[in-house]
Motif scaffolding. Structure first.
Motif, PDB file in Angstrom:
ATOM      1  N   ALA A 354       0.859  -1.189   0.000  1.00 11.15           N
ATOM      2  CA  ALA A 354       0.000   0.000   0.000  1.00 11.15           C
ATOM      3  C   ALA A 354       0.893   1.236   0.000  1.00 11.15           C
ATOM      4  CB  ALA A 354      -0.890  -0.002   1.229  1.00 11.15           C
ATOM      5  N   THR A 355       0.494   2.222  -0.786  1.00 10.36           N
ATOM      6  CA  THR A 355       1.366   3.377  -0.998  1.00 10.36           C
ATOM      7  C   THR A 355       0.628   4.662  -0.658  1.00 10.36           C
ATOM      8  OG1 THR A 355       2.505   2.157  -2.709  1.00 10.36           O
ATOM      9  CG2 THR A 355       2.740   4.543  -2.767  1.00 10.36           C
ATOM     10  N   VAL A 356       1.340   5.593  -0.039  1.00 11.69           N
ATOM     11  CA  VAL A 356       0.719   6.864   0.350  1.00 11.69           C
ATOM     12  C   VAL A 356       1.559   8.017  -0.205  1.00 11.69           C
ATOM     13  CG1 VAL A 356      -0.360   5.959   2.441  1.00 11.69           C
ATOM     14  CG2 VAL A 356       1.982   6.828   2.549  1.00 11.69           C
ATOM     15  N   MET A 364       1.551   6.596   8.100  1.00  7.80           N
ATOM     16  CA  MET A 364       1.354   5.226   7.633  1.00  7.80           C
ATOM     17  C   MET A 364       2.176   4.249   8.496  1.00  7.80           C
ATOM     18  SD  MET A 364      -0.461   3.677   5.401  1.00  7.80           S
ATOM     19  CE  MET A 364      -0.647   1.913   5.609  1.00  7.80           C
ATOM     20  N   ASN A 389       6.065   4.405  -1.050  1.00  9.34           N
ATOM     21  CA  ASN A 389       5.710   2.998  -1.268  1.00  9.34           C
ATOM     22  C   ASN A 389       6.377   2.142  -0.187  1.00  9.34           C
ATOM     23  OD1 ASN A 389       6.520   0.574  -3.875  1.00  9.34           O
ATOM     24  ND2 ASN A 389       4.924   0.536  -2.344  1.00  9.34           N
ATOM     25  N   ALA A 418      -4.343   3.432   4.263  1.00  9.44           N
ATOM     26  CA  ALA A 418      -3.669   4.010   3.094  1.00  9.44           C
ATOM     27  C   ALA A 418      -4.641   4.858   2.285  1.00  9.44           C
ATOM     28  CB  ALA A 418      -3.076   2.902   2.225  1.00  9.44           C
ATOM     29  N   GLY A 423      -3.865   7.572  -0.303  1.00  9.57           N
ATOM     30  CA  GLY A 423      -2.952   6.662  -0.998  1.00  9.57           C
ATOM     31  C   GLY A 423      -3.662   5.677  -1.896  1.00  9.57           C
TER      32      GLY A 423
END
Lengths: 471, 519
Positions: A354-356, A364, A389, A418, A423
């Protein structure tokens, strides 16, 4: 994502097998139980699904005829390169299904040094390609963690990322053109060998990250760049994750783009140090591994010095700058050893991505820590801090059904967090089977509806990699 | 007697090493390995190094696929045990995957254990049974048959352009047809030289020399060179006449009963003698004795177990012995150039000389030495010290050559394909010779280079070293072995009294590390 037992295998008519053998040759058609079982999985922690047949065409022409023969016969088709996918995108469908291997189509067809592009077949291994380009004084930057084995076709089908995302981008930034076989076995060509190209729809863009749901690649045109001439690596230790994150934000704000900006949390540091004993600061809250590069040694040095001072200003306890290649290697040993060290602790390693937005990395990381405590799970977080990421890595045992429910709950929590932070579900691993059911949490009904319509148009019988991406 | 280490053979099996099992027994055995099997995270990184996968690009040929199959068979998801066993056999046991594995799965152990299970289920084939149970345990018969084979080989073997001393087997001959093989010598070494005992120089250690089947019977000059080098450096040498195969081919075929009995016979041969190190010029023997003998510790007891424990950490290959224990002087280019190789190859091909006008030699890392024993610097240091050769490193020197012992016999097509890459890497540095430390690798390199007609000598590091020292090792003539019996009475051949733990053999004089006294 429950690791369910393998589905029972659907058999296909003997006459069809005979046709495949006639087309491809005895050695290129695998139908024995032991072979089929070995293609029932990829690198994702998802349930297995056993294909009915595995086909290994050795030429582009045979690939096209294979796709057509499978489609005509109503077989579900899953393309597979190295099978290192982390979302189950290379796991075959549950119906009568064929795995089409692209790993024998592994030639680099053209390298154009004047125009800086290469034309490759989809089965070329990423690291082999990068090495071949390096030998010619050129640079292909995308470097996914599986690059030693992953194939370029798979990289495009999943839009693979890597450590160099912040400065150099990901696979999408290097895709200039594609050729692929559509459902009718027709060869579609789109894109160009030129830097600028606006003819027709941007089909390379459509095929990118399509996870084998729209067609099967036969050729890729990839962009190359001149390699950096100098680089400086450093390792900064921080008492807290917050300070490390502030540093990341400050580096970007100073308009410096390091080629890599990797983050390791305390858990990772402790695990790596226990396993590899390379002298990491295990009392630190986090470390950043930073590398700057560029065309001029002096400029790179200056930039590195600037980065170093930003690190110290933002609370780094210490910054070690590598003086030579050996020291650089020693610093990178921490990152290289992270996944192996985590993986040795418990039987199963669930690697999330999971990406922010990078400014949200502290939130995160804190959320991951909180979720881990809440669910009583062992989690180490590392990743590409420069592009937001992160890879929270949950250590568990896939045989423990009850325990695995906690893992699923934790993964759900990570996604919720996220998305709340602006994200996305997946930065680089893909949706595949693993995340398909969460798609509607990120995309609205209209988006999914349009995606389904595109899929239906390009795959009228719904045979291309069913159950993945958009379902 | 069960040791502190985990059982080398799976639970669910009878203590009788030869017992057959049913399919459910096989499944139980695999289930007992579940903790190891489940630790593979299916990352597939083994693909990057697996030589077999490199040749076939099939998932069932790489470690990840094999582990999945074993898990599936254990759980009853796979039903055809024969197919799983077949895929298990498509593996060189080179250990490349184990070295690469991020999860640290002990893959060689898994495969050895699984093959033992498969063999207990399927049984050993008649050919293997004949070789493993009749030929390998009987050195006299083995020697005799090698002689006979040598006599018959001579008229058939066609001289061919390629490595010196290598000929082509005519295509009409079954199994061996088309292969390029070494011209067999008349007379193995140990059978004629008899037991050897050589007193150590003052303060020098004594080596129990384990020549290995191939150096003893196929390349006896290699054994002679080994002896000459050891003698040159003042090491004591003890070599009984009746040593048998180290057991590795049997273990790789799952024949643990045969393996264990060979190990027992070797231990019986070594018992009662005094030595500090067990030394072998064969990388595979070294890895088998140091690794696999020990990993089967719980199958031994009494005097055998004591000797086995005593061997722990004391088994070395010849090059490590020379460099690390004997501290041979390897300052480069000190010795006057003499006897540096028989350079027919160089003469014929011309441009194979290094910058100093010396013929070039390159080195191939045997998997059993570099990956199993962690020895890769030592042989290179020896080669770099040679006065008559210019050392050059080849690309991918530590990539498997594809021989894999019995693998070469059962999967010759794959073995060839893997070997071609090795051959290409060798010739890419234009050497006059390729040196290595494993006779099985030597056979493969001879075949590969012979097929392409490459004029590259295939040599063992010990031979080149002995020649560079000017040692006339071939004078350790067959049957005579002059100068290697200077201590004839100290080491009796093991007799029927079975020197045991309370043996009267002298040896407890407090010398550190003295082994084999049975005490």
């Amino acid at each position: 994502m429950t690791p369910a037992p393998a589905a029972s295998r659907m058999t296909i008519p003997k006459t069809l097998l005979r046709d495949f053998r006639k087309l491809l040759g005895e050695d290129s058609v695998l139908s024995e139980e032991a072979d089929l079982l070995s293609y029932a999985f990829d690198s994702a922690v998802v349930g297995q699904s056993v294909p009915s047949v595995v086909l290994a065409p050795a030429t582009e022409g045979l690939l096209g005829r294979t796709v057509k023969a499978c489609y005509d016969a109503g077989l579900q088709i899953t393309a597979r390169g190295a099978g290192t996918n982390l979302s189950g995108a290379a796991v075959p469908g549950a119906g009568p299904s064929a795995v089409i291997l692209t790993n024998r189509l592994n030639r680099i067809l053209e390298v154009n040094e004047a125009d800086l592009y290469a034309v490759v077949e989809p089965g070329v291994v990423t690291a082999d390609f990068a090495k071949a380009m390096e030998a010619k004084g050129l640079f292909y930057p995308p470097d996914p963690g599986s690059q030693q084995v992953s194939t370029l076709g798979g990289n495009v089908a999943l839009n693979a990322g890597g450590l160099r995302g912040l400065k150099y981008g990901v696979t999408k930034d290097y895709l200039m053109g594609v050729e692929f076989f559509d459902w009718g076995g027709e060869l579609v060509k789109s894109g160009s060998r030129t830097v600028k190209w606006v003819t027709g729809y941007n089909l390379p863009g459509l095929m990118l990250a399509s996870e084998g749901t729209l067609g099967i690649f036969s050729k890729l045109i990839l962009k190359l760049v001149p390699p950096p001439k100098a680089s400086v690596a450093m390792l900064a230790s921080y008492p807290s994750v917050g300070a490390a994150s502030q540093t990341v934000a400050a580096i970007i704000a100073a308009h410096v783009l390091p080629s890599t900006l990797e983050f390791l949390d305390r858990k990772c540091l402790q695990v790596v140090e226990a396993n590899a004993r390379i002298g990491l600061p295990t009392d630190a809250g986090a470390i950043l591994l930073i590398e700057t590069d560029g065309g001029h040694a002096e400029g790179v040095k200056e930039e590195a010095e600037l980065v170093r001072s930003i690190c110290l200003k933002n609370g780094a306890g210490s910054v070690r700058v590598a003086k030579d290649a050996a020291e650089r290697d020693a610093l990178w040993a921490a990152r290289r050893n992270t996944l192996p060290s985590l993986a040795r602790l418990r039987p199963t390693t669930v690697l999330e991505d999971a990406t922010v937005p990078r400014s949200k990395v502290p939130e995160m990381v804190a959320a991951v820590e909180r979720l881990a405590k809440e669910h009583g799970l062992e989690v180490g977080t590392f990743g590409h801090a420069g592009d937001g990421n992160l890879h929270p890595t949950i250590l568990c045992d896939r045989r423990d059904r009850e325990g695995f429910k906690k893992v699923e709950a934790m993964v759900d929590g990570i996604f919720t967090e996220a998305l709340a932070l602006g994200g996305t579900l997946s930065g680089e691993h893909g949706i595949g089977i693993a995340k398909a059911k969460w798609l509607s949490r990120e995309e609205n009904a209209a988006t999914i509806g349009l995606s389904k319509a595109i899929r239906k148009a390009l795959d009228p019988r719904q045979l291309f990699n069913p159950g993945k991406k958009v379902v | 007697m069960t040791g502190a280490h985990g059982p080398a053979f799976p639970a669910g099996l009878s203590k009788d090493p030869g017992a057959r099992i049913t399919l459910s027994g096989l499944r139980d055995g695999l289930k007992a390995m579940d903790d190891v099997l489940v630790s593979c995270m299916r990352c597939g990184f083994c693909q990057s190094v697996c030589p077999v996968y490199g040749a076939t690009l099939r998932e069932a040929d790489v470690a990840r696929g094999k582990l999945a199959l074993l898990e599936d068979l254990g759980k009853g998801l796979a039903n055809d045990a024969g197919q799983v066993s077949d895929r298990l056999g498509r593996c060189l046991l080179c250990g490349s995957c184990e070295k690469e594995c991020p999860s640290g799965v002990r893959l060689i152990d898994v495969f050895v254990r699984a093959r033992a299970l498969a063999c207990a289920y399927q049984g050993l084939g008649p050919v293997k049974r004949l070789i493993f149970r009749l030929l390998l345990p009987n050195p006299r018969l083995f020697s005799f048959l090698t002689d006979v084979l040598g006599i018959f080989q001579r008229p058939f073997l066609r001289g061919a352009k390629g490595p010196p001393g290598v000929g082509a087997v005519p295509g009409v001959i079954p199994i061996a047809g088309g292969r390029h093989v070494p011209k067999l010598p008349f007379g193995g070494f140990s059978e004629r030289a008899g037991p050897i005992s050589l007193k150590p120089g003052k303060g020098r250690p004594t080596a129990a020399l384990f020549p290995g089947c191939a150096p003893d019977k196929v390349f006896p000059d290699l054994t002679r060179a080994t002896l000459a080098v050891l003698k040159h450096h003042g090491a004591g040498v003890f070599m009984p006449r009746g040593l048998v195969c180290c057991g590795l081919p049997l273990l790789c075929s799952g024949d643990r009963e045969g393996f264990l009995s060979l190990v027992r016979e070797n231990l019986r041969q070594l018992r009662g003698a005094r030595f500090d190190w067990l030394v072998t010029p064969c990388a595979s023997c070294a890895s088998a004795i140091a690794g696999q003998w020990r990993r089967h510790r719980e199958w031994f007891s009494g005097a055998d177990l004591k000797l086995l424990d005593g061997l722990s950490g004391r088994v070395v290959d010849l090059t490590a012995f020379l460099v690390n224990i004997l501290k041979a002087d390897l300052s480069p280019r000190e010795r006057p150039p003499q006897g540096a190789g028989s350079l027919d190859a160089n003469d014929a091909s011309g441009a194979k000389e290094g910058p100093e006008g010396l013929p070039r030699v390159t080195y191939h890392d045997p998997c059993h030495l570099s990956k199993s024993m962690g020895v890769s610097e030592e042989p290179r240091r020896i080669l770099e010290s040679l006065s008559g050769w210019e050392y050059v490193e080849m690309p991918e020197a530590d990539r498997c050559c594809g021989n894999g012992g019995t693998f070469n016999l059962s999967h010759y097509d794959i073995s060839l394909k893997i070997g071609e890459r090795k051959r290409d890497n060798i010739v890419s540095v234009s050497p006059s010779a390729v040196a290595t430390t494993c006779p099985a690798c030597m056979l493969q390199l001879m075949d590969q280079l012979g097929r392409k007609g490459d004029l590259v000598e295939v040599r063992h590091v010990a031979e080149l070293y002995a020649e560079d020292l000017g040692l006339d090792y071939k004078a350790l003539a067959r049957g005579e072995a002059p100068g290697i019996h200077d201590e004839p009475d100290t080491h009796a051949e093991p007799d029927d009294t079975h020197a045991g733990p309370d043996s009267k053999t002298p040896g407890g004089d407090g010398q550190k590390g003295a082994l084999g006294a049975g005490a």
